[in-house]
Design a protein around this motif. Sequence first.
Motif, PDB file in Angstrom:
ATOM      1  N   TRP A  55      23.879   7.379  32.264  1.00 56.73           N
ATOM      2  CA  TRP A  55      25.231   7.017  31.126  1.00 56.73           C
ATOM      3  C   TRP A  55      25.471   6.622  29.883  1.00 56.73           C
ATOM      4  CZ3 TRP A  55      30.388   8.995  31.507  1.00 56.73           C
ATOM      5  CH2 TRP A  55      30.027   9.439  32.768  1.00 56.73           C
ATOM      6  N   VAL A  56      23.444   5.681  29.711  1.00 61.68           N
ATOM      7  CA  VAL A  56      23.246   5.623  28.227  1.00 61.68           C
ATOM      8  C   VAL A  56      22.955   6.311  27.630  1.00 61.68           C
ATOM      9  CG1 VAL A  56      20.935   5.000  27.332  1.00 61.68           C
ATOM     10  CG2 VAL A  56      21.951   3.633  29.387  1.00 61.68           C
ATOM     11  N   LEU A  57      22.527   8.068  27.874  1.00 60.44           N
ATOM     12  CA  LEU A  57      23.170   8.734  26.839  1.00 60.44           C
ATOM     13  C   LEU A  57      23.773   9.553  26.649  1.00 60.44           C
ATOM     14  CD1 LEU A  57      19.931  11.455  28.427  1.00 60.44           C
ATOM     15  CD2 LEU A  57      19.545   9.406  26.224  1.00 60.44           C
ATOM     16  N   THR A  58      25.020   9.829  27.874  1.00 59.13           N
ATOM     17  CA  THR A  58      26.305  10.254  27.686  1.00 59.13           C
ATOM     18  C   THR A  58      27.335   9.712  26.768  1.00 59.13           C
ATOM     19  OG1 THR A  58      26.038  11.038  29.889  1.00 59.13           O
ATOM     20  CG2 THR A  58      29.114  11.049  28.987  1.00 59.13           C
ATOM     21  N   SER A  59      26.891   8.299  27.069  1.00 58.79           N
ATOM     22  CA  SER A  59      28.325   7.600  26.065  1.00 58.79           C
ATOM     23  C   SER A  59      27.781   7.724  24.243  1.00 58.79           C
ATOM     24  CB  SER A  59      28.163   5.636  26.350  1.00 58.79           C
ATOM     25  OG  SER A  59      26.719   4.938  25.922  1.00 58.79           O
TER      26      SER A  59
END
Length: 524
Positions: A55-59
């Motif tokens: 989610w660090v990438l997705t956000s």
Amino acid sequence: MSAEQSSWVPKSNPWAVAIVVTIAVFMEILDTTIVNVALPHIAGSLSSSYDESTWVLTSYLVANGIVLPVSAFLSRTFGRKNYFMICILMFTVCSLLCGIATELWQMILFRLLQGFFGGGLQPVQQSVLLDYFKKEDRGKAFGLSSIAIIVAPILGPTLGGLITDSYSWRWVFLINIPIGVIALIAIYQLLEDPPWEKKTKDKLSIDYIGIGLITLGLGCLQVMMDRGEDDDWFQSSFIVTFAILAVIGIVGAVYWLLYTKKKKPVVDLRCLKDKNFAVSSLLMAGMAMILYGSSVAIPQLAQQQLGYTATLSGLVMSPGAILIVLSIPLVLKLMPIVQTRYLIAFGFSIMTVAFLYSMTLVPNVDFETLVMYRSAQSLGLGFLFVPLTTIAFITLPQRLNADAAALFTMFRNVAGSIGISLSTAGITERSQAQSAHMVHNMTPLNEQFNLAVEKGAAAIRDYTSIVGDPMTLATSRMYQEMVSQAKILAYIDVFSYCAIIACVLVPLCFLLSPVKSEGSAGAH
């Protein structure tokens, strides 16, 4: 072009401005991929699973995708220079906050904000180059810009691996601070708003519906594309829900922006009435899909199948990035001589041949051959980015530059996200399909399979001290070899899809105007 636009001369050297804004953009684009290799370290340090850490990438991608199309509106609202400085300042602050985060939710929140402020840098940089350079010099300016946009995502994993292995994953973010501060001071000193940009700041009405629909559509699309592979795509109700919301948002946004009675919608889609801009946007989207898709496939192949470290897999990509930088001066020399559409068609033709060459992949491929594959794939990119960006704006009215730059960047980034998702999904799906085809040969009724197992069992029995039944161990090794070969065949299939896309795009190049880099087909 109005008399005001033709008579305006910037106080600062255009090349100094171009270098400064490109450095800021390079920093932002690098952050989209530099974090990839650090995810396992981030997950361990913040006491979370790898799946949660993605989610660090997705956000970041979600916030980035949302702000891209509305960046022209935000630029008009705050003033282009002010907005650019706000983006750099807040991106740098968010980088610091990411570097000192102690909880996963903090990291995700700060990455969301980092993506929101970083997303405005690319389209504003492009509109600055369009205003600061005359038509005959834009090719050179976009050549400089292409180094940031094409090379940064390729160098990201290499640099991320080196920093993470040598220091700490936190320095992946903290390294942005000195660069951001220097860029901010330089922008304050050098950049200025042209007269026509200053006039648009008065009496702006906010298109809340347009912004809301764009946020819904692109935000949900980015989540769907980024999480689809992990959640088994449309077998997941989560992905289906986001897909439906993405369709509603995007279709609703297009309808609203085309038919709203507002004098100035949040994005002016009339840019797409210009044939050169519309076709160039389509071709740029195709190029981005291939570029980002293959940029994920090669390191994944190197690390998962060949056992390379993150740093070594990054080094596979680096010669291709160098080749792009070296090819750009050649392209700039050819642009005044050869029609731009021929250069673009040549670039896609090279990519087609390069991916066909990559289909000669074998399980025991060596480092040099892998470098050759990636270098061949990268060669065509130098013939695509600068000519495409130049011809996209060649017949477009000056007043539409900011909106067009925002849309052009959005098409590239969204297509890149789609390329990454399709590439990873394709590798998984095709490896399963290839395994299903090959497993039929692994049966006691197949004499060749029985002979291979018996030879393997004899080798284990005679030359090793492994404990266990030799026949069982040999059969297990045969299965592992089958899975490995199925994976290799899956990568070959993905390369074939890239070749098909590149080949299909070649004839579309001839829909562009028959002009050279000076833009003789028309003027602003």
